[in-house]
Design a protein around this motif. Structure first.
Motif, PDB file in Angstrom:
ATOM      1  N   TRP A   1      -4.908 -13.772   4.799  1.00  0.00           N
ATOM      2  CA  TRP A   1      -3.462 -13.684   4.940  1.00  0.00           C
ATOM      3  C   TRP A   1      -3.017 -12.636   3.933  1.00  0.00           C
ATOM      4  CZ3 TRP A   1      -0.980 -14.743   0.408  1.00  0.00           C
ATOM      5  CH2 TRP A   1      -1.669 -15.544  -0.532  1.00  0.00           C
ATOM      6  N   GLY A   2      -1.876 -12.046   4.172  1.00  0.00           N
ATOM      7  CA  GLY A   2      -1.438 -11.003   3.257  1.00  0.00           C
ATOM      8  C   GLY A   2       0.052 -10.770   3.387  1.00  0.00           C
ATOM      9  N   PRO A   3       0.596  -9.969   2.458  1.00  0.00           N
ATOM     10  CA  PRO A   3       2.045  -9.799   2.387  1.00  0.00           C
ATOM     11  C   PRO A   3       2.601  -8.723   3.310  1.00  0.00           C
ATOM     12  CG  PRO A   3       1.006  -8.680   0.559  1.00  0.00           C
ATOM     13  CD  PRO A   3      -0.099  -9.368   1.333  1.00  0.00           C
ATOM     14  N   PHE A   4       1.737  -7.923   3.938  1.00  0.00           N
ATOM     15  CA  PHE A   4       2.218  -6.750   4.637  1.00  0.00           C
ATOM     16  C   PHE A   4       1.840  -6.787   6.114  1.00  0.00           C
ATOM     17  CE2 PHE A   4       1.425  -5.424   0.149  1.00  0.00           C
ATOM     18  CZ  PHE A   4       2.754  -5.425  -0.234  1.00  0.00           C
TER      19      PHE A   4
ATOM     20  N   VAL B   1      -3.558   4.703  -4.652  1.00  0.00           N
ATOM     21  CA  VAL B   1      -2.113   4.510  -4.673  1.00  0.00           C
ATOM     22  C   VAL B   1      -1.695   3.837  -3.375  1.00  0.00           C
ATOM     23  CG1 VAL B   1      -1.718   6.504  -6.170  1.00  0.00           C
ATOM     24  CG2 VAL B   1      -1.574   6.779  -3.698  1.00  0.00           C
ATOM     25  N   MET B   2      -0.549   3.175  -3.405  1.00  0.00           N
ATOM     26  CA  MET B   2      -0.078   2.421  -2.250  1.00  0.00           C
ATOM     27  C   MET B   2       1.425   2.240  -2.365  1.00  0.00           C
ATOM     28  SD  MET B   2      -0.542   0.478  -4.885  1.00  0.00           S
ATOM     29  CE  MET B   2       1.133  -0.020  -5.344  1.00  0.00           C
ATOM     30  N   ASN B   3       2.068   1.893  -1.262  1.00  0.00           N
ATOM     31  CA  ASN B   3       3.501   1.606  -1.346  1.00  0.00           C
ATOM     32  C   ASN B   3       3.809   0.135  -1.104  1.00  0.00           C
ATOM     33  OD1 ASN B   3       2.976   1.869   1.508  1.00  0.00           O
ATOM     34  ND2 ASN B   3       5.175   2.130   1.840  1.00  0.00           N
ATOM     35  N   GLY B   4       2.793  -0.667  -0.783  1.00  0.00           N
ATOM     36  CA  GLY B   4       2.959  -2.105  -0.685  1.00  0.00           C
ATOM     37  C   GLY B   4       2.559  -2.737  -2.004  1.00  0.00           C
TER      38      GLY B   4
ATOM     39  N   GLY C   1      -4.578   5.214   4.919  1.00  0.00           N
ATOM     40  CA  GLY C   1      -4.375   4.302   6.034  1.00  0.00           C
ATOM     41  C   GLY C   1      -3.000   3.685   5.983  1.00  0.00           C
ATOM     42  N   TYR C   2      -2.587   3.104   7.113  1.00  0.00           N
ATOM     43  CA  TYR C   2      -1.301   2.423   7.168  1.00  0.00           C
ATOM     44  C   TYR C   2      -1.379   1.272   8.154  1.00  0.00           C
ATOM     45  CZ  TYR C   2      -0.761   5.406  11.308  1.00  0.00           C
ATOM     46  OH  TYR C   2      -0.949   6.052  12.506  1.00  0.00           O
ATOM     47  N   SER C   3      -0.622   0.221   7.861  1.00  0.00           N
ATOM     48  CA  SER C   3      -0.602  -0.960   8.707  1.00  0.00           C
ATOM     49  C   SER C   3       0.393  -0.758   9.846  1.00  0.00           C
ATOM     50  CB  SER C   3      -0.199  -2.182   7.884  1.00  0.00           C
ATOM     51  OG  SER C   3       1.189  -2.144   7.614  1.00  0.00           O
TER      52      SER C   3
ATOM     53  N   ASN D   1      -4.953  -7.693   5.781  1.00  0.00           N
ATOM     54  CA  ASN D   1      -3.484  -7.607   5.760  1.00  0.00           C
ATOM     55  C   ASN D   1      -2.919  -7.457   4.344  1.00  0.00           C
ATOM     56  OD1 ASN D   1      -3.758  -8.101   8.516  1.00  0.00           O
ATOM     57  ND2 ASN D   1      -3.365 -10.286   8.291  1.00  0.00           N
ATOM     58  N   LEU D   2      -3.673  -6.776   3.483  1.00  0.00           N
ATOM     59  CA  LEU D   2      -3.253  -6.602   2.094  1.00  0.00           C
ATOM     60  C   LEU D   2      -2.560  -5.270   1.843  1.00  0.00           C
ATOM     61  CD1 LEU D   2      -6.404  -7.997   0.247  1.00  0.00           C
ATOM     62  CD2 LEU D   2      -4.223  -9.159   0.622  1.00  0.00           C
ATOM     63  N   GLU D   3      -2.468  -4.420   2.851  1.00  0.00           N
ATOM     64  CA  GLU D   3      -1.931  -3.081   2.642  1.00  0.00           C
ATOM     65  C   GLU D   3      -0.751  -2.793   3.559  1.00  0.00           C
ATOM     66  OE1 GLU D   3      -2.647  -1.415   0.212  1.00  0.00           O
ATOM     67  OE2 GLU D   3      -4.777  -1.259  -0.218  1.00  0.00           O
ATOM     68  N   LEU D   4       0.090  -1.874   3.081  1.00  0.00           N
ATOM     69  CA  LEU D   4       1.170  -1.303   3.877  1.00  0.00           C
ATOM     70  C   LEU D   4       0.765   0.140   4.184  1.00  0.00           C
ATOM     71  CD1 LEU D   4       3.905  -2.047   5.047  1.00  0.00           C
ATOM     72  CD2 LEU D   4       4.964  -1.277   2.917  1.00  0.00           C
ATOM     73  N   GLY D   5       0.878   1.013   3.187  1.00  0.00           N
ATOM     74  CA  GLY D   5       0.290   2.342   3.242  1.00  0.00           C
ATOM     75  C   GLY D   5      -0.521   2.543   1.981  1.00  0.00           C
ATOM     76  N   ALA D   6      -1.688   3.177   2.092  1.00  0.00           N
ATOM     77  CA  ALA D   6      -2.538   3.323   0.903  1.00  0.00           C
ATOM     78  C   ALA D   6      -3.400   4.564   1.015  1.00  0.00           C
ATOM     79  CB  ALA D   6      -3.426   2.099   0.718  1.00  0.00           C
TER      80      ALA D   6
END
Length: 473
Positions: A40-43, A448-451, A92-94, A71-76
């Motif tokens: 499970w993840g926040p993004f 680096v990431m934005n999530g 990558g991006y979700s 599901n741990l990433e938004l954009g990274a």
């Protein structure tokens, strides 16, 4: 003297029995969800990964992809150099970022990872014999030497030991509500010394103790750089480091320059994710014990008017204090020189600087500093415990942390993570960014990431990446 901060007793956070039963039930449900769903993840769900890896580095790509699968990433973005050559260049991006054009060149805020660039600016000045790490700051900046600051050394600021973790009012040093606070207007007028005047008027609090200079270190180093060179820190880094290296990394980005780049807004993990991380830890059933430990520290600060954590929100502009993430996503926020918490860049930029430092100050035929200066900046690593943040690790005289020396974060042991990150030097940013290098193996690393997740110095996403890197020893 800073009072020692002990663990908050259970009685300070009473949980009625009926609530405790509900929390246990919720925690069990969370663990069941993880077991049955795999993650499970926040993004957003899944992700689309692009880029390349050199032969033999496939495990690192697998780890990067696993963070998206979980599901741990938004954009990274993830970039790794070996011996001065990129061997991993991924982004990558979700599905939550679908259609927003996130790619390898996208810029995002890197928060405290920018502290490495403050230290690099000092390295350049040391390399040119314009500065020494044991210099009194007041020898270069006369007005700094007021209110008990006359003997503070450059390396004390870089090691977070100068007592300037917030700008205490000398008339009320123990009343953190009266700290001097830089405003957005002050930061906007950095080139005119507005922030420097705030610093000049303050007094140190707890000098000689390790207390993380979360926001203030960059303002102090910025003032020092301007006094020596006549340029702001952002101007100096651009002319002496980032432009020669041909990278997109900015400490204060003019509006016309911003128009030439794509930015990814920073986004915090939601409340439900926070509860899923903290509630099991409250009950000793897993979760994120570091996050739960930090919550207890915040509660302790609320209960104690003289707790130093009360001073930290006063170290940044009041306009940012409630939600700095909101402000770094604005055009105005990106124009401000807040090197300790609001530099904008991508993994390619940070990794190239990391590779430069791992490679003795030179990359792609461009030398920024000498090998001798790099060694000097990484030398004399000093281990101290930061009692405020519950963090024990070594900082070098040049202001870089030895991640392999970490024994605790937020008061929670982290020996396993330290073992995975053994040999890596640098720093990390709020929410998860990492800006590190390994001199012995000549590896430069940037993520680096934005999530933004809850984890300190990288969190669970970093563990999988460093587990893969550890297999390259």
């Amino acid at each position: 003297m800073l009072a020692s901060i002990s663990k908050l007793p259970r009685a300070a956070l009473p949980i009625p029995e009926r609530c405790r039963h509900l929390l246990h039930t919720l925690s069990a449900d969370i663990k069941s969800d993880i077991s049955s769903n795999g993650s499970w993840g926040p993004f957003g769900k899944g992700g689309r990964i692009s880029g390349s890896v050199a032969a033999g580095w496939e495990d690192v790509r697998d780890a990067f992809e696993s963070n998206f699968r979980n599901n741990l990433e938004l954009g990274a973005q993830l970039v790794v150099y070996k011996d001065g050559t990129p061997v991993v260049d991924l982004h990558g991006y979700s599905d939550a970022m679908e259609g927003l054009g996130y790619n390898a060149d996208t810029l995002q805020n890197v928060f405290s990872s920018g502290k490495n660039m403050e230290a690099v600016a000092c390295m350049v000045l040391v390399d040119r014999s314009l500065l020494k790490y044991n210099d009194r700051i007041s020898s270069h900046w006369k007005s700094f030497g007021q209110h008990g600051k006359e003997d503070i050394r450059v390396e004390e600021v870089l090691r977070h030991e100068s007592g300037l973790q917030f700008f205490a009012n000398p008339a009320f040093p123990d009343d953190f509500s009266k700290n001097f606070v830089p405003s957005v207007a002050d930061v906007s007028a950095t080139e005119n010394g507005a922030v420097e005047r705030v610093i000049e008027g303050c007094t140190p609090w707890g000098r000689g103790q390790r207390m993380y200079h979360a926001s203030t270190r960059g303002f102090i180093i910025g003032g020092l750089v301007r006094q020596i060179t006549g340029q702001t820190l952002g101007e100096f880094l651009r002319s002496e480091v980032t432009e020669p290296l041909g990278i997109s990394l900015f400490c204060g980005t003019p509006r016309d320059e911003q128009a030439r780049h794509r930015y990814a807004d920073m986004r915090k993990a939601g409340t439900s994710h926070t509860l899923r991380a903290i509630i099991p830890a409250m009950l000793g059933m897993g979760g994120d014990p570091q996050a739960w430990s930090f919550v207890k520290k915040l509660v302790a600060a609320v209960r104690d008017s003289k707790h130093p954590l009360r001073g930290y929100p006063k170290a940044i502009p009041l306009e940012w204090a409630k939600d700095d993430v909101k402000h770094v996503n604005t055009v105005e926020g990106r124009t401000l020189e807040v090197s300790s918490g609001a530099m904008q860049g991508n993994a390619r930029a940070l990794a190239k600087v990391s590779a430069l430092l791992a490679n003795g100050g030179k990359i792609d035929g461009v030398r920024i500093v000498s090998e001798e200066t790099v060694r000097l900046a990484m030398s004399d690593a000093k281990v101290l415990r930061d009692d405020v943040w519950g963090m024990t690790m070594a900082f070098s005289r040049g202001g870089f942390a030895d991640f392999g020396s970490m024994t605790e974060l937020s008061g929670v042991p982290c020996d396993n993570l330290a073992q995975l990150q053994r040999g890596f030097i640098g720093w990390a940013g709020k929410g998860g960014s990492l800006f590190l290098w390994d001199v012995e193996r000549n590896i430069g690393f940037a993520y680096v990431m934005n999530g933004m997740d809850l984890g300190l110095v990288g969190g669970p996403r970093a563990k999988s990446l460093f587990a893969a890197l550890s297999r390259k020893r």
